[in-house]
Design a protein around this motif. Structure first.
Motif, PDB file in Angstrom:
ATOM      1  N   THR A  96     -71.528  59.718  39.930  1.00 15.47           N
ATOM      2  CA  THR A  96     -70.835  58.528  40.429  1.00 15.47           C
ATOM      3  C   THR A  96     -71.544  57.264  39.966  1.00 15.47           C
ATOM      4  N   LEU A 100     -69.943  54.365  37.612  1.00 10.89           N
ATOM      5  CA  LEU A 100     -69.914  52.960  38.035  1.00 10.89           C
ATOM      6  C   LEU A 100     -70.643  52.079  37.013  1.00 10.89           C
ATOM      7  N   SER A 101     -71.734  52.584  36.473  1.00  7.61           N
ATOM      8  CA  SER A 101     -72.486  51.833  35.463  1.00  7.61           C
ATOM      9  C   SER A 101     -71.667  51.659  34.188  1.00  7.61           C
ATOM     10  N   THR A 103     -68.394  51.647  33.877  1.00  7.40           N
ATOM     11  CA  THR A 103     -67.324  50.681  34.154  1.00  7.40           C
ATOM     12  C   THR A 103     -67.876  49.264  34.166  1.00  7.40           C
ATOM     13  N   ALA A 104     -69.014  49.086  34.802  1.00  2.00           N
ATOM     14  CA  ALA A 104     -69.612  47.753  34.886  1.00  2.00           C
ATOM     15  C   ALA A 104     -70.075  47.244  33.527  1.00  2.00           C
ATOM     16  N   PHE A 109     -69.021  43.505  37.539  1.00  2.00           N
ATOM     17  CA  PHE A 109     -68.849  43.893  38.932  1.00  2.00           C
ATOM     18  C   PHE A 109     -68.005  42.861  39.661  1.00  2.00           C
ATOM     19  N   SER A 113     -66.912  46.669  43.794  1.00  2.00           N
ATOM     20  CA  SER A 113     -67.637  47.592  42.910  1.00  2.00           C
ATOM     21  C   SER A 113     -69.149  47.392  43.031  1.00  2.00           C
ATOM     22  N   TRP A 114     -69.591  46.148  43.270  1.00  2.00           N
ATOM     23  CA  TRP A 114     -71.011  45.898  43.463  1.00  2.00           C
ATOM     24  C   TRP A 114     -71.503  46.554  44.747  1.00  2.00           C
ATOM     25  N   GLU A 116     -70.214  49.189  46.240  1.00  2.00           N
ATOM     26  CA  GLU A 116     -70.247  50.641  46.027  1.00  2.00           C
ATOM     27  C   GLU A 116     -71.445  51.021  45.164  1.00  2.00           C
ATOM     28  N   PHE A 117     -71.682  50.269  44.100  1.00  2.00           N
ATOM     29  CA  PHE A 117     -72.829  50.520  43.229  1.00  2.00           C
ATOM     30  C   PHE A 117     -74.130  50.435  44.027  1.00  2.00           C
TER      31      PHE A 117
END
Length: 163
Positions: A96, A100-101, A103-104, A109, A113-114, A116-117
């Motif tokens: 995960t 996320l990384s 996508t960012a 972010f 998303s930040w 969640e990250f």
């Protein structure tokens, strides 16, 4: 320093992992999201993806397939069982975090998303640091003391891809 090359190699990887976890933890402590236009921040995201996709999963798989089965054969099954359970929790967290990384890296972010990250990253850091400490204190010395030189050479070649 370990006499066994496998223990030493895993120890060196642990040191690199702790360094990466410290970098991640510093970034997570900021109120503002990681800025992908900042080369240092962008590198952190790339390093996370690379470390999780390549090193962490390969490291876990090697331990489970080779080291834990070796230790089980000499009567030390509990440590392998315990660390395998931890791997089972950390793998999806790592996947995960890597997603996320990724996508960012391309989109940056937003607030959601930040958050969640930060949540996933903080849990991953906490679990990984404790896990590495357990392996450093229990697994690596046990491997170092248990493994004969023939097995060490064979497994070192497997781990480093020299087979």
């Amino acid at each position: 320093m370990f006499a066994n090359r496998i223990s030493q190699t895993l120890h060196d990887e642990h040191r690199a992992t702790i360094t990466l976890m410290e970098r991640l933890e510093q970034s997570l402590g900021r109120r503002q999201p990681i800025d992908i236009s900042d080369p240092k921040d962008a590198r952190l995201l790339r390093d996370l993806v690379l470390a999780i996709d390549s090193d962490t999963i390969r490291h876990f798989d090697f331990e489970e397939t080779h080291l834990f089965t070796l230790l089980e054969s000499v009567g030390d099954q509990l440590i392998g069982d315990h660390l395998t359970e931890e791997h089972a929790v950390m793998r999806p967290l790592g996947e995960t975090l890597a997603a996320l990384s990724r996508t960012a890296e391309s989109a940056g972010f937003d607030k959601a998303s930040w958050e969640e990250f930060r949540r996933v990253g903080a849990e991953f850091v906490q679990r990984m640091v404790v896990h590495v400490q357990k392996e450093e204190m229990a697994l690596l010395p046990l491997v170092n003391d248990t493994m004969d030189s023939e097995t060490e050479i064979r497994l070192y070649n497997v781990y480093t891809g020299n087979t």
